[in-house]
Design a protein around this motif. Structure first.
Motif, PDB file in Angstrom:
ATOM      1  N   ASN A  86       6.123  -7.632  -0.989  1.00  0.00           N
ATOM      2  CA  ASN A  86       5.519  -7.532   0.135  1.00  0.00           C
ATOM      3  C   ASN A  86       3.945  -8.088   0.176  1.00  0.00           C
ATOM      4  O   ASN A  86       3.107  -7.404   0.586  1.00  0.00           O
ATOM      5  CB  ASN A  86       5.520  -6.051   0.602  1.00  0.00           C
ATOM      6  CG  ASN A  86       5.367  -5.604   2.181  1.00  0.00           C
ATOM      7  OD1 ASN A  86       5.220  -6.706   2.879  1.00  0.00           O
ATOM      8  ND2 ASN A  86       4.899  -4.501   2.699  1.00  0.00           N
ATOM      9  N   GLY A  87       3.846  -9.127  -0.381  1.00  0.00           N
ATOM     10  CA  GLY A  87       2.846 -10.001  -0.377  1.00  0.00           C
ATOM     11  C   GLY A  87       1.644  -9.388  -1.494  1.00  0.00           C
ATOM     12  O   GLY A  87       0.723 -10.049  -1.656  1.00  0.00           O
ATOM     13  N   LEU A  88       2.072  -8.659  -2.330  1.00  0.00           N
ATOM     14  CA  LEU A  88       1.105  -8.308  -3.483  1.00  0.00           C
ATOM     15  C   LEU A  88       2.047  -8.690  -4.886  1.00  0.00           C
ATOM     16  O   LEU A  88       3.112  -8.612  -5.049  1.00  0.00           O
ATOM     17  CB  LEU A  88       1.332  -6.689  -3.600  1.00  0.00           C
ATOM     18  CG  LEU A  88       0.728  -5.995  -2.294  1.00  0.00           C
ATOM     19  CD1 LEU A  88       0.982  -4.477  -2.275  1.00  0.00           C
ATOM     20  CD2 LEU A  88      -0.690  -6.270  -2.388  1.00  0.00           C
ATOM     21  N   ASP A  89       1.108  -9.234  -5.718  1.00  0.00           N
ATOM     22  CA  ASP A  89       1.502  -9.827  -7.083  1.00  0.00           C
ATOM     23  C   ASP A  89       1.343  -8.924  -7.966  1.00  0.00           C
ATOM     24  O   ASP A  89       0.178  -8.379  -8.237  1.00  0.00           O
ATOM     25  CB  ASP A  89       0.645 -11.340  -7.193  1.00  0.00           C
ATOM     26  CG  ASP A  89       1.120 -12.220  -6.034  1.00  0.00           C
ATOM     27  OD1 ASP A  89       1.850 -11.946  -5.191  1.00  0.00           O
ATOM     28  OD2 ASP A  89       0.516 -13.427  -6.226  1.00  0.00           O
TER      29      ASP A  89
ATOM     30  N   LEU B 261      -1.409   0.474  -0.505  1.00  0.00           N
ATOM     31  CA  LEU B 261      -0.811   1.546  -0.413  1.00  0.00           C
ATOM     32  C   LEU B 261       0.171   1.511   0.693  1.00  0.00           C
ATOM     33  O   LEU B 261       1.385   1.841   0.659  1.00  0.00           O
ATOM     34  CB  LEU B 261      -1.466   3.015  -0.329  1.00  0.00           C
ATOM     35  CG  LEU B 261      -2.182   3.166  -1.820  1.00  0.00           C
ATOM     36  CD1 LEU B 261      -2.874   4.451  -1.714  1.00  0.00           C
ATOM     37  CD2 LEU B 261      -1.331   3.200  -2.758  1.00  0.00           C
ATOM     38  N   THR B 262      -0.426   1.096   2.219  1.00  0.00           N
ATOM     39  CA  THR B 262       0.552   0.966   3.057  1.00  0.00           C
ATOM     40  C   THR B 262       1.509  -0.224   2.863  1.00  0.00           C
ATOM     41  O   THR B 262       2.871  -0.001   3.179  1.00  0.00           O
ATOM     42  CB  THR B 262      -0.361   0.276   4.346  1.00  0.00           C
ATOM     43  OG1 THR B 262      -1.336   1.199   4.724  1.00  0.00           O
ATOM     44  CG2 THR B 262       0.638   0.264   5.561  1.00  0.00           C
ATOM     45  N   ARG B 263       1.348  -1.465   2.386  1.00  0.00           N
ATOM     46  CA  ARG B 263       2.342  -2.291   1.777  1.00  0.00           C
ATOM     47  C   ARG B 263       3.300  -1.790   0.960  1.00  0.00           C
ATOM     48  O   ARG B 263       4.336  -2.046   1.059  1.00  0.00           O
ATOM     49  CB  ARG B 263       1.592  -3.607   1.261  1.00  0.00           C
ATOM     50  CG  ARG B 263       0.700  -4.543   2.262  1.00  0.00           C
ATOM     51  CD  ARG B 263       0.345  -5.590   1.541  1.00  0.00           C
ATOM     52  NE  ARG B 263      -0.540  -6.499   2.450  1.00  0.00           N
ATOM     53  CZ  ARG B 263      -0.873  -7.694   2.110  1.00  0.00           C
ATOM     54  NH1 ARG B 263      -0.525  -8.184   0.950  1.00  0.00           N
ATOM     55  NH2 ARG B 263      -1.487  -8.572   3.066  1.00  0.00           N
ATOM     56  N   MET B 264       2.737  -1.144  -0.046  1.00  0.00           N
ATOM     57  CA  MET B 264       3.687  -0.541  -0.935  1.00  0.00           C
ATOM     58  C   MET B 264       4.624   0.417  -0.437  1.00  0.00           C
ATOM     59  O   MET B 264       5.829   0.436  -0.725  1.00  0.00           O
ATOM     60  CB  MET B 264       2.997  -0.036  -2.127  1.00  0.00           C
ATOM     61  CG  MET B 264       2.129  -1.154  -2.924  1.00  0.00           C
ATOM     62  SD  MET B 264       1.318  -0.652  -4.283  1.00  0.00           S
ATOM     63  CE  MET B 264       2.677  -0.552  -5.725  1.00  0.00           C
TER      64      MET B 264
ATOM     65  N   ASP C 244       1.436  -4.939 -14.454  1.00  0.00           N
ATOM     66  CA  ASP C 244      -0.089  -5.118 -14.101  1.00  0.00           C
ATOM     67  C   ASP C 244      -0.415  -5.853 -12.539  1.00  0.00           C
ATOM     68  O   ASP C 244       0.292  -6.590 -12.294  1.00  0.00           O
ATOM     69  CB  ASP C 244      -0.779  -5.909 -15.041  1.00  0.00           C
ATOM     70  CG  ASP C 244      -0.874  -5.155 -16.215  1.00  0.00           C
ATOM     71  OD1 ASP C 244      -1.037  -3.967 -16.491  1.00  0.00           O
ATOM     72  OD2 ASP C 244      -0.928  -6.066 -17.457  1.00  0.00           O
ATOM     73  N   GLN C 245      -1.369  -4.981 -11.983  1.00  0.00           N
ATOM     74  CA  GLN C 245      -1.612  -5.700 -10.749  1.00  0.00           C
ATOM     75  C   GLN C 245      -2.321  -6.948 -10.934  1.00  0.00           C
ATOM     76  O   GLN C 245      -3.043  -7.158 -11.782  1.00  0.00           O
ATOM     77  CB  GLN C 245      -2.430  -4.590  -9.678  1.00  0.00           C
ATOM     78  CG  GLN C 245      -3.968  -4.373 -10.085  1.00  0.00           C
ATOM     79  CD  GLN C 245      -4.531  -3.199  -9.618  1.00  0.00           C
ATOM     80  OE1 GLN C 245      -4.018  -2.092  -9.442  1.00  0.00           O
ATOM     81  NE2 GLN C 245      -5.602  -3.360  -9.088  1.00  0.00           N
ATOM     82  N   VAL C 246      -2.129  -8.140 -10.004  1.00  0.00           N
ATOM     83  CA  VAL C 246      -2.903  -9.259 -10.186  1.00  0.00           C
ATOM     84  C   VAL C 246      -3.704  -9.531  -8.919  1.00  0.00           C
ATOM     85  O   VAL C 246      -4.070 -10.529  -8.721  1.00  0.00           O
ATOM     86  CB  VAL C 246      -1.978 -10.501 -10.192  1.00  0.00           C
ATOM     87  CG1 VAL C 246      -2.461 -11.481 -10.453  1.00  0.00           C
ATOM     88  CG2 VAL C 246      -0.721 -10.091 -11.373  1.00  0.00           C
ATOM     89  N   PHE C 247      -4.085  -8.357  -8.246  1.00  0.00           N
ATOM     90  CA  PHE C 247      -4.987  -8.301  -7.141  1.00  0.00           C
ATOM     91  C   PHE C 247      -6.083  -7.543  -7.327  1.00  0.00           C
ATOM     92  O   PHE C 247      -5.952  -6.650  -8.149  1.00  0.00           O
ATOM     93  CB  PHE C 247      -4.200  -8.098  -5.816  1.00  0.00           C
ATOM     94  CG  PHE C 247      -3.328  -6.871  -5.820  1.00  0.00           C
ATOM     95  CD1 PHE C 247      -3.970  -5.600  -5.506  1.00  0.00           C
ATOM     96  CD2 PHE C 247      -2.133  -6.857  -6.195  1.00  0.00           C
ATOM     97  CE1 PHE C 247      -3.186  -4.297  -5.682  1.00  0.00           C
ATOM     98  CE2 PHE C 247      -1.198  -5.795  -6.295  1.00  0.00           C
ATOM     99  CZ  PHE C 247      -1.856  -4.519  -6.034  1.00  0.00           C
ATOM    100  N   GLU C 248      -7.236  -7.582  -6.567  1.00  0.00           N
ATOM    101  CA  GLU C 248      -8.441  -6.908  -6.673  1.00  0.00           C
ATOM    102  C   GLU C 248      -8.269  -5.544  -5.846  1.00  0.00           C
ATOM    103  O   GLU C 248      -8.010  -5.902  -4.449  1.00  0.00           O
ATOM    104  CB  GLU C 248      -9.628  -7.382  -6.638  1.00  0.00           C
ATOM    105  CG  GLU C 248      -9.842  -8.463  -7.808  1.00  0.00           C
ATOM    106  CD  GLU C 248     -11.008  -9.274  -7.590  1.00  0.00           C
ATOM    107  OE1 GLU C 248     -12.039  -8.986  -6.716  1.00  0.00           O
ATOM    108  OE2 GLU C 248     -11.550 -10.125  -8.600  1.00  0.00           O
ATOM    109  N   MET C 249      -8.868  -4.494  -5.895  1.00  0.00           N
ATOM    110  CA  MET C 249      -8.969  -3.287  -5.171  1.00  0.00           C
ATOM    111  C   MET C 249     -10.416  -2.791  -5.379  1.00  0.00           C
ATOM    112  O   MET C 249     -10.661  -2.521  -6.678  1.00  0.00           O
ATOM    113  CB  MET C 249      -8.133  -2.200  -5.185  1.00  0.00           C
ATOM    114  CG  MET C 249      -6.523  -2.622  -4.879  1.00  0.00           C
ATOM    115  SD  MET C 249      -5.521  -1.022  -4.716  1.00  0.00           S
ATOM    116  CE  MET C 249      -5.952  -0.114  -5.860  1.00  0.00           C
ATOM    117  N   VAL C 250     -11.291  -2.971  -4.697  1.00  0.00           N
ATOM    118  CA  VAL C 250     -12.677  -2.540  -4.825  1.00  0.00           C
ATOM    119  C   VAL C 250     -12.935  -1.335  -3.907  1.00  0.00           C
ATOM    120  O   VAL C 250     -14.112  -0.590  -4.392  1.00  0.00           O
ATOM    121  CB  VAL C 250     -13.601  -3.532  -4.498  1.00  0.00           C
ATOM    122  CG1 VAL C 250     -13.534  -4.731  -5.533  1.00  0.00           C
ATOM    123  CG2 VAL C 250     -13.554  -4.302  -3.016  1.00  0.00           C
ATOM    124  N   ASP C 251     -12.493  -0.971  -2.778  1.00  0.00           N
ATOM    125  CA  ASP C 251     -12.780   0.190  -2.008  1.00  0.00           C
ATOM    126  C   ASP C 251     -11.771   0.805  -1.408  1.00  0.00           C
ATOM    127  O   ASP C 251     -10.518   0.235  -1.602  1.00  0.00           O
ATOM    128  CB  ASP C 251     -13.892  -0.330  -1.004  1.00  0.00           C
ATOM    129  CG  ASP C 251     -13.390  -1.374  -0.173  1.00  0.00           C
ATOM    130  OD1 ASP C 251     -12.180  -1.483  -0.110  1.00  0.00           O
ATOM    131  OD2 ASP C 251     -14.117  -2.175   0.500  1.00  0.00           O
TER     132      ASP C 251
END
Length: 98
Positions: A40-43, A77-80, A62-69
């Motif tokens: 769903n667009g998350l790597d 979380l909505t995508r997941m 492991d997540q390959v994207f950044e979450m900062v806030d």
């Protein structure tokens, strides 16, 4: 088809928030360690995999994207949630309220 159980520890870049999220699905192939899984667009990168006698394979990611806030967290979380990920017991925990 092989039954896969996916596990990822989502976290903020500064480690101020994290949650262990799961998903079950069936695929024709089993990704190797180092492969990228796109959902769903998350790597996610496959960190490890375990084979069980009952025919199930467990993949740690492991997540390959950044979450900062919190805005990033809500989007991820909505995508997941839309693609079937859950936290512990989905009947008790709403992924969007973590």
């Amino acid at each position: 088809m092989v039954k896969l159980k996916l596990y990822v520890n989502l976290k903020f870049e500064d480690n101020s928030w994290s949650a262990f999220i799961e998903k079950e699905l069936e695929l024709d192939i089993i990704p190797s360690v180092g492969d990228t899984v796109v959902d769903n667009g998350l790597d996610f990168e496959v960190k490890s995999r375990r084979f069980y006698l009952e025919g199930c394979v467990s993949l740690s990611l492991d997540q390959v994207f950044e979450m900062v806030d919190d805005r990033d967290k809500k989007e991820v979380l909505t995508r997941m949630k839309k693609s079937g990920w859950y936290y512990k017991d989905p009947s008790l925990f709403d992924l969007l309220k973590l």
